[in-house]
Motif scaffolding. Structure first.
Motif, PDB file in Angstrom:
ATOM      1  N   UNK A 162      -0.337  39.499  25.602  1.00 35.36           N
ATOM      2  CA  UNK A 162       0.113  38.114  25.472  1.00 35.36           C
ATOM      3  C   UNK A 162       0.794  37.690  26.765  1.00 35.36           C
ATOM      4  N   UNK A 163       0.537  36.443  27.171  1.00 34.69           N
ATOM      5  CA  UNK A 163       1.175  35.935  28.369  1.00 34.69           C
ATOM      6  C   UNK A 163       0.684  34.548  28.733  1.00 34.69           C
ATOM      7  N   UNK A 164       1.377  33.867  29.630  1.00 26.08           N
ATOM      8  CA  UNK A 164       0.989  32.508  30.040  1.00 26.08           C
ATOM      9  C   UNK A 164      -0.271  32.515  30.891  1.00 26.08           C
ATOM     10  N   UNK A 165      -0.997  31.392  30.847  1.00 24.17           N
ATOM     11  CA  UNK A 165      -2.184  31.211  31.667  1.00 24.17           C
ATOM     12  C   UNK A 165      -1.839  30.459  32.939  1.00 24.17           C
ATOM     13  N   UNK A 166      -2.767  30.455  33.874  1.00 23.99           N
ATOM     14  CA  UNK A 166      -2.515  29.795  35.161  1.00 23.99           C
ATOM     15  C   UNK A 166      -2.312  28.297  34.992  1.00 23.99           C
ATOM     16  N   UNK A 167      -2.973  27.670  33.997  1.00 22.56           N
ATOM     17  CA  UNK A 167      -2.855  26.225  33.826  1.00 22.56           C
ATOM     18  C   UNK A 167      -1.655  25.823  32.978  1.00 22.56           C
ATOM     19  N   UNK A 168      -0.814  26.784  32.611  1.00 24.78           N
ATOM     20  CA  UNK A 168       0.365  26.469  31.811  1.00 24.78           C
ATOM     21  C   UNK A 168       0.182  26.744  30.339  1.00 24.78           C
ATOM     22  N   UNK A 169      -1.013  27.150  29.932  1.00 25.33           N
ATOM     23  CA  UNK A 169      -1.243  27.480  28.541  1.00 25.33           C
ATOM     24  C   UNK A 169      -0.760  28.882  28.211  1.00 25.33           C
ATOM     25  N   UNK A 170      -1.236  29.365  27.088  1.00 22.58           N
ATOM     26  CA  UNK A 170      -0.797  30.681  26.643  1.00 22.58           C
ATOM     27  C   UNK A 170      -1.977  31.371  25.958  1.00 22.58           C
ATOM     28  N   UNK A 171      -2.066  32.691  26.131  1.00 24.30           N
ATOM     29  CA  UNK A 171      -3.176  33.457  25.556  1.00 24.30           C
ATOM     30  C   UNK A 171      -2.631  34.689  24.851  1.00 24.30           C
ATOM     31  N   UNK A 172      -3.251  34.962  23.714  1.00 20.72           N
ATOM     32  CA  UNK A 172      -2.907  36.144  22.931  1.00 20.72           C
ATOM     33  C   UNK A 172      -4.193  36.875  22.584  1.00 20.72           C
TER      34      UNK A 172
END
Length: 382
Positions: free
Chosen positions: A357-367
């Protein structure tokens, strides 16, 4: 005092019946008949208590044999009063007592009897004496010590197995408490977030768009009932059987992810779903995957707002994978406590899975959560 076992009775009766009774019947013993009978019984009867008082039995048998030596009484058909009584008594002491204690007790008793026989050999007696008792005692002690060592080893093994069973039970209970607490957290957190959003909508449009307000209140009612059903299912899993007459409840499966996403869409959240029909999993893994998606979407509502989100569930040779991503956005709720991700990791750890889990480059988030196939197959077998 514990009652003698059938084996003890057989040994006592057999010792007297095989070695003393024939002497009494044929009159081939030496000494008064009463002395032959009494001393024969004196070395046989104590064997009934050999398990409860092994030292006392050995002392009693030894003293009876010493008395027979100096009284010049032979109550067996052999040269001396050699019989199984002393060997059985020595064997029992070696089996029941620690090695050092058994050696001291057996050495003292056998040494006393041997000394009495040696002294009797120097005295004018009609009966002959020999050291056969010593020869019987040594192998009897070795056999008894081997049996005792085995019995003590088996006892230690049973204790260790009991400890492992208790530890396993404690671990299972701890895992169950962890699972239940995670389920309750996910259910309550998700439902309260939905209620907060829909109640805010209802409050804002109550006067101008009452139909929309009623729809929002209906969604709140549906979410509340669904949460109650989910909580009932979680709590019922703690019981051995559901309450008599109570409604049947089912734990969530992978197919329920569609209903979860549909409710999010009904509340105005743009969520896409990829859930192939062949994406199956054992019940425990499926429930954990559902809770992971539920908690992830709850975090989207809390911390990102109405932003595009996607849910993808896939199954391959390595196991089951759940991925949830969302675009950038903020509801002003600020950073979370981190308990949601901690709960996810704890839940997935029960299946030996992994969490990324962690933030994406565009400011989103991924799990991304992966449940290994090996553990999944084990759950299926369970």
């Amino acid at each position: 005092m514990r009652r003698p076992t059938p084996v003890d009775v057989v040994l006592a009766v057999g010792t007297f019946g095989v070695f003393t009774l024939p002497v009494l019947i044929r009159g081939t013993g030496h000494g008064p008949v009463a002395a032959v009978a009494v001393l024969g019984a004196a070395v046989s009867v104590p064997l009934l208590a050999r398990r409860t008082a092994p030292v006392a039995v050995l002392v009693a048998v030894t003293l009876a044999l010493v008395v027979a030596v100096f009284a010049d009484v032979r109550f067996t058909p052999f040269v001396s009063n050699a019989g199984p009584a002393l060997g059985i008594a020595v064997l029992t002491v070696a089996e029941r007592l620690p090695r050092g204690a058994s050696l001291r007790v057996c050495g003292a008793c056998v040494g006393l009897l041997t000394a009495a026989e040696v002294v009797a050999m120097t005295l004018p007696r009609e009966t002959e004496q020999n050291a056969i008792q010593l020869m019987l005692a040594v192998p009897a002690w070795l056999v008894g010590y081997a049996l005792g060592s085995r019995r003590r080893a088996e006892a230690r093994l049973r204790v260790e197995e009991d400890l492992r069973a208790k530890e396993s039970e404690r671990r299972i209970r701890a895992e169950e408490r962890l699972r239940v607490s995670a389920d309750v957290h996910d259910i309550v957190s998700h439902t309260l977030s939905m209620i907060a959003v829909r109640s805010g909508v209802a409050r804002m449009v109550l006067d101008k768009r009452p139909d929309e307000a009623r729809e929002a209140l209906s969604s709140i009612e549906t979410a509340s009932r669904s949460a109650l059903n989910d909580l009932r299912a979680v709590l019922s899993s703690l019981r051995e059987a559901p309450p008599v007459g109570g409604p049947a409840v089912e734990r969530p499966a992978l197919s329920d992810v569609r209903s979860l996403v549909d409710r999010m869409r009904g509340d105005g959240y743009p969520v896409t779903l990829v859930l192939p029909a062949d994406a199956t999993a054992p019940p425990l893994v499926a429930e954990s995957a559902y809770r992971i998606v539920q908690e992830a979407l709850t975090n989207v509502v809390r911390h990102a707002g109405r932003v595009p989100a996607s849910v993808e569930v896939s199954r391959d040779a390595d196991g089951l994978t759940v991925a949830v991503t969302n675009g950038p956005g903020s509801t002003g709720a600020g950073p979370g406590s981190g308990l949601g991700l901690t709960g996810m990791r704890d839940r997935v750890a029960l299946h030996d899975g992994t969490v990324e889990a962690g933030p994406l480059a565009d400011g989103g988030f991924a799990l991304r959560v992966h449940f290994p196939l090996r553990q999944a197959e084990g759950d299926r077998g369970a």
